[in-house]
Design a protein around this motif. Structure first.
Motif, PDB file in Angstrom:
ATOM      1  N   ILE A 135       0.848  -1.202   0.000  1.00  0.00           N
ATOM      2  CA  ILE A 135       0.000   0.000   0.000  1.00  0.00           C
ATOM      3  C   ILE A 135       0.882   1.250   0.000  1.00  0.00           C
ATOM      4  O   ILE A 135       0.655   2.197  -0.761  1.00  0.00           O
ATOM      5  CB  ILE A 135      -0.954   0.014   1.219  1.00  0.00           C
ATOM      6  CG1 ILE A 135      -2.057  -1.032   1.044  1.00  0.00           C
ATOM      7  CG2 ILE A 135      -1.573   1.408   1.409  1.00  0.00           C
ATOM      8  CD1 ILE A 135      -2.936  -1.207   2.275  1.00  0.00           C
ATOM      9  N   LYS A 136       1.921   1.246   0.854  1.00  0.00           N
ATOM     10  CA  LYS A 136       2.827   2.395   0.916  1.00  0.00           C
ATOM     11  C   LYS A 136       3.563   2.587  -0.416  1.00  0.00           C
ATOM     12  O   LYS A 136       3.713   3.714  -0.902  1.00  0.00           O
ATOM     13  CB  LYS A 136       3.813   2.224   2.084  1.00  0.00           C
ATOM     14  CG  LYS A 136       3.155   2.431   3.444  1.00  0.00           C
ATOM     15  CD  LYS A 136       4.134   2.308   4.592  1.00  0.00           C
ATOM     16  CE  LYS A 136       4.280   0.905   5.065  1.00  0.00           C
ATOM     17  NZ  LYS A 136       5.068   0.769   6.306  1.00  0.00           N
ATOM     18  N   LYS A 137       3.972   1.492  -1.012  1.00  0.00           N
ATOM     19  CA  LYS A 137       4.619   1.550  -2.326  1.00  0.00           C
ATOM     20  C   LYS A 137       3.665   2.148  -3.364  1.00  0.00           C
ATOM     21  O   LYS A 137       4.056   3.003  -4.179  1.00  0.00           O
ATOM     22  CB  LYS A 137       5.038   0.143  -2.753  1.00  0.00           C
ATOM     23  CG  LYS A 137       5.610   0.042  -4.162  1.00  0.00           C
ATOM     24  CD  LYS A 137       5.915  -1.423  -4.505  1.00  0.00           C
ATOM     25  CE  LYS A 137       6.306  -1.586  -5.964  1.00  0.00           C
ATOM     26  NZ  LYS A 137       6.568  -3.005  -6.320  1.00  0.00           N
ATOM     27  N   ALA A 138       2.402   1.736  -3.323  1.00  0.00           N
ATOM     28  CA  ALA A 138       1.400   2.226  -4.282  1.00  0.00           C
ATOM     29  C   ALA A 138       1.162   3.719  -4.117  1.00  0.00           C
ATOM     30  O   ALA A 138       1.043   4.461  -5.103  1.00  0.00           O
ATOM     31  CB  ALA A 138       0.095   1.454  -4.106  1.00  0.00           C
ATOM     32  N   LEU A 139       1.101   4.177  -2.876  1.00  0.00           N
ATOM     33  CA  LEU A 139       0.889   5.605  -2.619  1.00  0.00           C
ATOM     34  C   LEU A 139       2.087   6.427  -3.091  1.00  0.00           C
ATOM     35  O   LEU A 139       1.925   7.478  -3.713  1.00  0.00           O
ATOM     36  CB  LEU A 139       0.632   5.826  -1.127  1.00  0.00           C
ATOM     37  CG  LEU A 139      -0.737   5.338  -0.615  1.00  0.00           C
ATOM     38  CD1 LEU A 139      -0.728   5.163   0.900  1.00  0.00           C
ATOM     39  CD2 LEU A 139      -1.844   6.300  -1.035  1.00  0.00           C
ATOM     40  N   ARG A 140       3.291   5.930  -2.827  1.00  0.00           N
ATOM     41  CA  ARG A 140       4.495   6.646  -3.270  1.00  0.00           C
ATOM     42  C   ARG A 140       4.562   6.713  -4.798  1.00  0.00           C
ATOM     43  O   ARG A 140       4.939   7.748  -5.367  1.00  0.00           O
ATOM     44  CB  ARG A 140       5.743   5.957  -2.719  1.00  0.00           C
ATOM     45  CG  ARG A 140       5.930   6.108  -1.212  1.00  0.00           C
ATOM     46  CD  ARG A 140       7.274   5.557  -0.746  1.00  0.00           C
ATOM     47  NE  ARG A 140       7.333   5.497   0.714  1.00  0.00           N
ATOM     48  CZ  ARG A 140       7.226   4.367   1.420  1.00  0.00           C
ATOM     49  NH1 ARG A 140       7.083   3.209   0.796  1.00  0.00           N
ATOM     50  NH2 ARG A 140       7.289   4.404   2.734  1.00  0.00           N
ATOM     51  N   MET A 141       4.229   5.607  -5.455  1.00  0.00           N
ATOM     52  CA  MET A 141       4.262   5.562  -6.928  1.00  0.00           C
ATOM     53  C   MET A 141       3.378   6.638  -7.547  1.00  0.00           C
ATOM     54  O   MET A 141       3.664   7.147  -8.623  1.00  0.00           O
ATOM     55  CB  MET A 141       3.761   4.193  -7.421  1.00  0.00           C
ATOM     56  CG  MET A 141       4.810   3.116  -7.460  1.00  0.00           C
ATOM     57  SD  MET A 141       4.100   1.511  -7.931  1.00  0.00           S
ATOM     58  CE  MET A 141       3.463   1.870  -9.562  1.00  0.00           C
TER      59      MET A 141
END
Length: 247
Positions: A219-225
């Motif tokens: 989820i954190k990776k998706a938000l950063r992307m």
């Protein structure tokens, strides 16, 4: 205009459950349905079951893929409908009128996506959770809340315009796509209030602490992307905020 709804099922060695899924599609009262099955080269009798329903299954393919989301992308690219929805190989529609009611809702509300509710049940059919989207808004993606993915009916054109599922995610490619569509690109959407699916518990993203941590990281990776400002702490502790939201 009579909307065409494309339904996609991704499966692999799903002989134990897929017949119920296909029968659930076959029993829909709505006429303009396209049903696509993407199989990952099953070694059991999944394809034998699929072949029993030529009047229900519009198109199917069985070949190696790079995982669940790659298979979903294949199905979407095969689809020719106005709107697309996913029904997993161990899930069913909530009742025989779901697609009829969704099509009527989308004709009245021609949005990019409609969002509904689902129920989760055990193998004996006992409902253990109602997963609703009535209180959901795109801003809640920043604290780990997403609407039930299968209950979203996406306009087909969105995938061509905004892209497909990112296959480098193991669990949360659906979360990333929803961030990209609803938060980053502000697509038009509306809550339908329709319970669309019955889901069997025990999926890839719903079991154990190890899985919870993996989902949190993705989820954190998706938000950063997608260049979204968020609190990592709130993502890691999202179960608390979900309980408070429910109360």
């Amino acid at each position: 205009m009579n909307l065409k709804i494309s339904i996609i099922t991704v499966c692999w060695n799903s002989a134990a459950t897929i017949e119920k899924t296909i029968q659930s599609v076959a029993s829909q009262t709505y006429g303009n349905i396209e049903y696509i099955i993407v199989d990952g080269k099953s070694k059991d009798t999944t394809l034998d079951i699929v072949k029993k329903y030529p009047d229900t299954v519009t198109n199917w393919v069985s070949e190696q893929d790079k995982g669940l989301y790659d298979a979903m992308n294949k199905g979407i690219k095969m689809a020719t409908g106005d709107y697309i929805c996913i029904v997993n190989a161990d899930d069913t529609f909530a009742d025989d009128t779901v697609i009829q009611r969704i099509a009527e809702f989308l004709q009245t509300n021609p949005v990019d996506a409609s969002i509904g509710d689902i129920v989760q049940h055990k193998e004996d059919g006992k409902i253990i959770r109602e997963y609703g989207a009535k209180k959901w808004s795109p801003e809640k993606l920043k604290i780990g809340f997403m609407p039930p993915h299968p209950a979203i009916f996406f306009k087909k054109q969105l995938f061509d315009r905004l892209g497909y599922y990112a296959i480098d995610f193991k669990i949360a490619a659906d979360y990333e796509l929803i961030i990209r569509y609803f938060l980053k690109n502000s697509i038009s959407w509306k809550y339908s209030g329709i319970t669309t699916h019955k889901m069997l518990v025990g999926g890839v993203s719903s079991s154990g602490w190890k899985s919870y941590k993996k989902v949190s990281e993705e989820i954190k990776k998706a938000l950063r992307m997608n260049d979204v400002v968020f609190s990592p702490f709130r993502i890691d502790t999202r179960v608390v905020w979900k309980m408070l939201d429910f109360i």
